[in-house]
Design an enzyme around this catalytic site. Sequence first.
Site, PDB file in Angstrom:
ATOM      1  CD  GLU A   1      -2.894  -1.233   2.301  1.00 58.78           C
ATOM      2  OE1 GLU A   1      -2.872  -0.318   3.147  1.00 58.78           O
ATOM      3  OE2 GLU A   1      -3.675  -2.190   2.368  1.00 58.78           O
TER       4      GLU A   1
ATOM      5  CG  ASN B   1      -0.594  -6.959  -1.511  1.00 60.12           C
ATOM      6  OD1 ASN B   1      -1.190  -7.561  -2.402  1.00 60.12           O
ATOM      7  ND2 ASN B   1      -1.095  -6.837  -0.292  1.00 60.12           N
TER       8      ASN B   1
ATOM      9  CG  HIS C   1      -9.761  -6.018   0.749  1.00 54.34           C
ATOM     10  ND1 HIS C   1     -10.025  -7.127   1.528  1.00 54.34           N
ATOM     11  CD2 HIS C   1      -8.440  -5.759   0.907  1.00 54.34           C
ATOM     12  CE1 HIS C   1      -8.916  -7.520   2.139  1.00 54.34           C
ATOM     13  NE2 HIS C   1      -7.940  -6.709   1.769  1.00 54.34           N
TER      14      HIS C   1
ATOM     15  CD  GLU D   1      -4.423  -8.039   1.708  1.00 53.40           C
ATOM     16  OE1 GLU D   1      -5.305  -7.371   2.297  1.00 53.40           O
ATOM     17  OE2 GLU D   1      -3.219  -7.706   1.691  1.00 53.40           O
TER      18      GLU D   1
ATOM     19  CG  ASP E   1     -12.594  -9.093   1.980  1.00 54.87           C
ATOM     20  OD1 ASP E   1     -12.664  -8.110   1.203  1.00 54.87           O
ATOM     21  OD2 ASP E   1     -11.991  -9.039   3.060  1.00 54.87           O
TER      22      ASP E   1
END
Length: 411
Positions: free
Chosen positions: A224, A265, A301, A329, A331
């Site tokens: 990030e 990432n 996400h 990651e 979801d």
Amino acid sequence: MSHGSTAPLPGGRRGPLPGARLGALAGARAGARSGARPEAQPGTRHRALLRSTAALGALALAGAAALVATAPLALATADEPAGTAADAADAAADTDAADTLAQLASARGKDIGFALTANYLNETAYRNIADTEFNFVVAENAMKWDATEPQPNQFSFGAGDQVAQYAASSGKGLYGHTLVWHAQAPGWAQSLSGAALEGAMTNHITGVVNHFEGQVEAWDVVNEAFNDDGSRRSSFLQNGMGNGWIETAFRAARAADPNVKLCINDYSVESVNAKSTAIYNLVADFKQRGVPIDCVGFQSHLIVGQVPSSFQQNLERFAALGVDVRITELDIRMSTPASSGNLQQQASDYASVFRTCLAVQACQGVTIWGITDRYSWVPGTFPGQGAALVWDENYAPKPAYNAIYTALGGA
């Protein structure tokens, strides 16, 4: 973790795993993607044996339970000679045909991973799903800077070792998350700048990567680092070291382990947009100048009904630079309580993401950010939203499970 949340989110050097597992695994993946049957290598056999042993153990337990449950019935029908052997054989064949997500993904040469907090393994339902449905694992928090080096040069690997030991004992691949991030960094590091911060960052990377060398297949070296508009995120890392800090981090990681894959990432980079293009330009520059970088992680996400239409195109343009891509990651959140319509849309979205990875040869796999909604980070960060994972709060599979199963080729 994603979206800059600062809430807790969901030193000895070790030698390599037997049989150079990492190189063998890469060869097995390449063979699966090309349709060729890879020659068995020692590392592949090591990982396959662990998986087979775990699977056989699970089947043995299930078989024992089935025998106990059916013993009275067997006694009551002992005088009935017809059809019992054939029925048992049919039942066994049906059981064999019911592949797990891990088996389906492995057959396609892909990882299917989950983010693990090790103490949840004490719950039987959690452990059963973790053991059987995934072939890959990442530490949710246990390998971040605040967890691994809470005080300067005083490393603490207990929680991270639990994750690594679980991965090894269950025959799963292990992904390292994350070496350098502006969040979940210890206060002592955030107070530094200039040469002192660079030295501390390099020492941290060296200590952690050395400790897990031979166990971790790939590291999120930097997490990030960019804003949505493509500019660098204002953080103690950027402000304290300037634009060169990302390159410094990657070079330090490569010096610590010449074989592990090194990744950058980020979130909100799934589509072709200003942020993903900034990372694309960084990767292109690194590759052109020989700065070590091997992969790009797309956190994913997502919000229900909003899987980007340019996702595959985006993965393919990064792959064309000569790097692996990963969905790291995943979801897919929705307003809660979840409606049946949103759960069906979520199932379609999960399937879409998996199909996207399957369509891109360089996509190593998909990691889901947890197992059960019971422990998801989403409600604590996005009030009124949740139900983002594949199993609900009571460990019941949601429609997304069958959608993923089908996307991976299950019948």
